[in-house]
Motif scaffolding. Sequence first.
Motif, PDB file in Angstrom:
ATOM      1  N   CYS A 129     -10.467  -0.629   3.960  1.00  0.00           N
ATOM      2  CA  CYS A 129     -10.624  -0.741   2.502  1.00  0.00           C
ATOM      3  C   CYS A 129      -9.933  -2.000   1.974  1.00  0.00           C
ATOM      4  O   CYS A 129      -8.723  -2.166   2.156  1.00  0.00           O
ATOM      5  CB  CYS A 129     -10.056   0.494   1.814  1.00  0.00           C
ATOM      6  N   PRO A 130     -10.682  -2.894   1.313  1.00  0.00           N
ATOM      7  CA  PRO A 130     -10.078  -4.163   0.897  1.00  0.00           C
ATOM      8  C   PRO A 130      -9.091  -4.044  -0.250  1.00  0.00           C
ATOM      9  O   PRO A 130      -8.326  -4.967  -0.503  1.00  0.00           O
ATOM     10  CB  PRO A 130     -11.291  -5.006   0.471  1.00  0.00           C
ATOM     11  N   VAL A 131      -9.119  -2.905  -0.971  1.00  0.00           N
ATOM     12  CA  VAL A 131      -8.229  -2.779  -2.126  1.00  0.00           C
ATOM     13  C   VAL A 131      -7.262  -1.609  -2.001  1.00  0.00           C
ATOM     14  O   VAL A 131      -6.581  -1.264  -2.969  1.00  0.00           O
ATOM     15  CB  VAL A 131      -9.046  -2.636  -3.445  1.00  0.00           C
ATOM     16  N   TYR A 146     -10.200   6.656  -7.338  1.00  0.00           N
ATOM     17  CA  TYR A 146     -11.546   6.271  -7.798  1.00  0.00           C
ATOM     18  C   TYR A 146     -11.512   5.116  -8.804  1.00  0.00           C
ATOM     19  O   TYR A 146     -12.517   4.449  -9.011  1.00  0.00           O
ATOM     20  CB  TYR A 146     -12.253   7.483  -8.415  1.00  0.00           C
ATOM     21  N   ASP A 147     -10.372   4.922  -9.451  1.00  0.00           N
ATOM     22  CA  ASP A 147     -10.276   3.812 -10.410  1.00  0.00           C
ATOM     23  C   ASP A 147     -10.076   2.484  -9.703  1.00  0.00           C
ATOM     24  O   ASP A 147     -10.181   1.426 -10.317  1.00  0.00           O
ATOM     25  CB  ASP A 147      -9.096   4.039 -11.363  1.00  0.00           C
ATOM     26  N   ARG A 148      -9.757   2.563  -8.432  1.00  0.00           N
ATOM     27  CA  ARG A 148      -9.465   1.334  -7.703  1.00  0.00           C
ATOM     28  C   ARG A 148     -10.644   0.911  -6.809  1.00  0.00           C
ATOM     29  O   ARG A 148     -10.774  -0.263  -6.452  1.00  0.00           O
ATOM     30  CB  ARG A 148      -8.241   1.593  -6.829  1.00  0.00           C
ATOM     31  N   CYS A 149     -11.464   1.893  -6.442  1.00  0.00           N
ATOM     32  CA  CYS A 149     -12.577   1.636  -5.505  1.00  0.00           C
ATOM     33  C   CYS A 149     -13.554   0.608  -6.086  1.00  0.00           C
ATOM     34  O   CYS A 149     -13.954   0.716  -7.243  1.00  0.00           O
ATOM     35  CB  CYS A 149     -13.290   2.956  -5.235  1.00  0.00           C
ATOM     36  N   ILE A 150     -13.942  -0.387  -5.290  1.00  0.00           N
ATOM     37  CA  ILE A 150     -14.903  -1.386  -5.774  1.00  0.00           C
ATOM     38  C   ILE A 150     -16.325  -1.068  -5.309  1.00  0.00           C
ATOM     39  O   ILE A 150     -17.265  -1.794  -5.609  1.00  0.00           O
ATOM     40  CB  ILE A 150     -14.518  -2.829  -5.341  1.00  0.00           C
ATOM     41  N   GLY A 151     -16.485  -0.001  -4.537  1.00  0.00           N
ATOM     42  CA  GLY A 151     -17.825   0.430  -4.124  1.00  0.00           C
ATOM     43  C   GLY A 151     -18.468  -0.440  -3.052  1.00  0.00           C
ATOM     44  O   GLY A 151     -19.689  -0.544  -2.994  1.00  0.00           O
ATOM     45  N   CYS A 152     -17.639  -1.051  -2.177  1.00  0.00           N
ATOM     46  CA  CYS A 152     -18.220  -1.911  -1.130  1.00  0.00           C
ATOM     47  C   CYS A 152     -18.788  -1.092   0.028  1.00  0.00           C
ATOM     48  O   CYS A 152     -19.556  -1.593   0.824  1.00  0.00           O
ATOM     49  CB  CYS A 152     -17.187  -2.907  -0.613  1.00  0.00           C
ATOM     50  N   ARG A 153     -18.353   0.143   0.165  1.00  0.00           N
ATOM     51  CA  ARG A 153     -18.860   1.093   1.160  1.00  0.00           C
ATOM     52  C   ARG A 153     -18.466   0.740   2.594  1.00  0.00           C
ATOM     53  O   ARG A 153     -19.049   1.237   3.544  1.00  0.00           O
ATOM     54  CB  ARG A 153     -20.377   1.276   1.019  1.00  0.00           C
ATOM     55  N   TYR A 154     -17.478  -0.114   2.724  1.00  0.00           N
ATOM     56  CA  TYR A 154     -16.995  -0.472   4.065  1.00  0.00           C
ATOM     57  C   TYR A 154     -16.377   0.760   4.730  1.00  0.00           C
ATOM     58  O   TYR A 154     -16.478   0.954   5.938  1.00  0.00           O
ATOM     59  CB  TYR A 154     -15.964  -1.602   3.928  1.00  0.00           C
ATOM     60  N   GLY A 192     -20.911   4.505  -8.695  1.00  0.00           N
ATOM     61  CA  GLY A 192     -20.503   3.273  -8.009  1.00  0.00           C
ATOM     62  C   GLY A 192     -19.235   3.357  -7.193  1.00  0.00           C
ATOM     63  O   GLY A 192     -18.735   2.326  -6.758  1.00  0.00           O
ATOM     64  N   VAL A 193     -18.697   4.572  -7.006  1.00  0.00           N
ATOM     65  CA  VAL A 193     -17.515   4.693  -6.142  1.00  0.00           C
ATOM     66  C   VAL A 193     -17.826   5.635  -4.979  1.00  0.00           C
ATOM     67  O   VAL A 193     -18.768   6.412  -5.040  1.00  0.00           O
ATOM     68  CB  VAL A 193     -16.275   5.221  -6.906  1.00  0.00           C
TER      69      VAL A 193
END
Lengths: 277, 377
Positions: A129-131, A146-154, A192-193
Amino acid sequence: MTSKNPKEEKTAPILTRSDFLKIGGATLGAAILSELVISGPFSPEAIQGIGAEAHPGQGSEEHQWHMAIDLDRCIGCMYCVRACQAVNDVPDDNMRWNVVFPEQLEDGTEFFMNRPCQHCQEAPCVRVCPVGATWVRPDGIVAMDYDRCIGCRYCQVACPYDVRRFNWRTSDAPNPYQPTWGNAEVPRRPRGVVEKCTFCVHRIDRGVEQGLKPGVDRPATPACVVACPVGARIFGDIRDPESPVSKFLAENTTFRLREDWGTEPKVHYVRPRKKGA
Amino acid sequence: MIKKLAYLVGGLTLLFGLWGFYDRFAYGHQNANYGSYVVWGLWVAMYLFFAGVAAGGFMVSTLDLLFGVKIFKGTGRIALWGSLVCLVAALISIGLDNGHLFRIWKVYLQGNPFSLLFQMVWGYTLFGAISVVALVLASRQPNNPWLKPVMAVGLVVSFFISGAVGALLGVNASRPFWHVGLFPVQFPVFSLASGVAMLLTALAFFGREDDENRPQQLWILSLTSVILLIVKLYFMWADYSQSMYGNVPMNVQAVRQVLFGEYWWAFWILQLLIGSLIPLVFLIQRKFATHNHWAGWMGILMLVGYAVARGLIIFPALTVPELEALVHAFSGPHLTFHYFPSLMEWAVTSGTIGIAILGFLFGSEKLNLFSNTPKEA
């Protein structure tokens, strides 16, 4: 002696247009900058580190929450699935966090495979997770911000158990799994998360705070464990030798999914026995 | 003529893309065909492709701007601008793939330094900054002593960002098809191949007719392309044959998916025949390799092949179930192991391509890229 032009005197501005633009621009810039520093992305709250250090006070090393699932007992009634959807407000079936599906052993024995999040101690999803929106809490639960997730799906790509779900749309539909006499215990996630099973962490945290024993006291135990009519799911603190899960693991031979991958999952399974044996 | 055609293609692809951008912003990922199993789709593949061209473009630009190879004099800025435009296209593609595009600042301020994705975001930021500085210096002060050091650092960073893309995929032990030690090694080679193809296309189509170096430039770039194509094919052979021989089920399934499964046509027709064999046959012949249109079109075919190859790295690994029985466990619009991009996904990619084409054309005129002397600003 020079005579002043009255027109010039009248129109001489206190501030030229360029002065005005400079002052206006500087004020606007200062306002934006202070906003960014006070409550925006440069604020101390925003720059808060990653993982447990960004979420102090959540979970304690005194406990290590584990779950055991007796595949031999599971009858595939799906109560655990529905309970999870009701309590965690997962209205869409395609977003299920807790999945139960028919499987077969090599010898033909049929059983129902249960797959909640495995809450790996060495979670691949956490590493990628990048963040730092997902992390392993001191009590072993793999949590999500969930407020931090950018939704990259990695994290979805990295998870070897396919437990994570991306939130495709904003769902404001009523939750068909929620009984009329009850409410979901956690807010619905935004579009989106990525979301996933949390071992009903809200119940555990609240229960521990109230002096209850997760795995023993029902309000402090994950909904799927509480709902199971045949006691196929057992939960508790493996640091406590008297907890239901510690006793169960001591009495039964168990395995963990893809143990050889070094993920150290916290869900243990009892293999189904051959029917008629 | 070819420039007008390029403007037309750029305009039309962007026009189609506008609808895709609208859909993406209005409805999020709802109308995309990737799902909870095939979690990355066309946009991630195109990100890999554009990022590869960006890194490769920078690598090629060093021939002129760092190493001062005489025959490539004047090509550095072209490759550099192509690289920058492709970097923007790559970031648009991956940005729109994110669920929360506007939270991207969190990667800078709340990032996890151990994540490959975090390292790449920082890498691209550095790479973009270096590319801009290099382009400004090369355009305004070509004799500035800082140009070469900047290009040298940029060359190292371009290897890092292209290798990191391979590592981004390769670190996932859960996907044996990607979990190959050679992945981060292969990607810089793929990037260089794409960068060379991009410069070949640009020089062949838009290069100055009276430039006496052009035939020789095209010939060298063509031969380099052929060599890199062969190296790429060798990597692919090594990868696939080892996977098949090793017989690890998830790996074999993914390779079969490419060779004989739902993507067979993309592999055999688009990647191998159109993207590799045809360019190879034409570009080893000097008369075609130095012919502006032939060389240009072969460059385009190679770029198409490289783009398809990126898709064939991403999709098959994800279409293999991690838990077999999940296929029948539960169903829904985003719960399938089959993947073909939706119209909206194509539209967004089309728009991104349009932005890249038009960006390159406008920029090349503004910066006077195809003259031997940089335009004084």
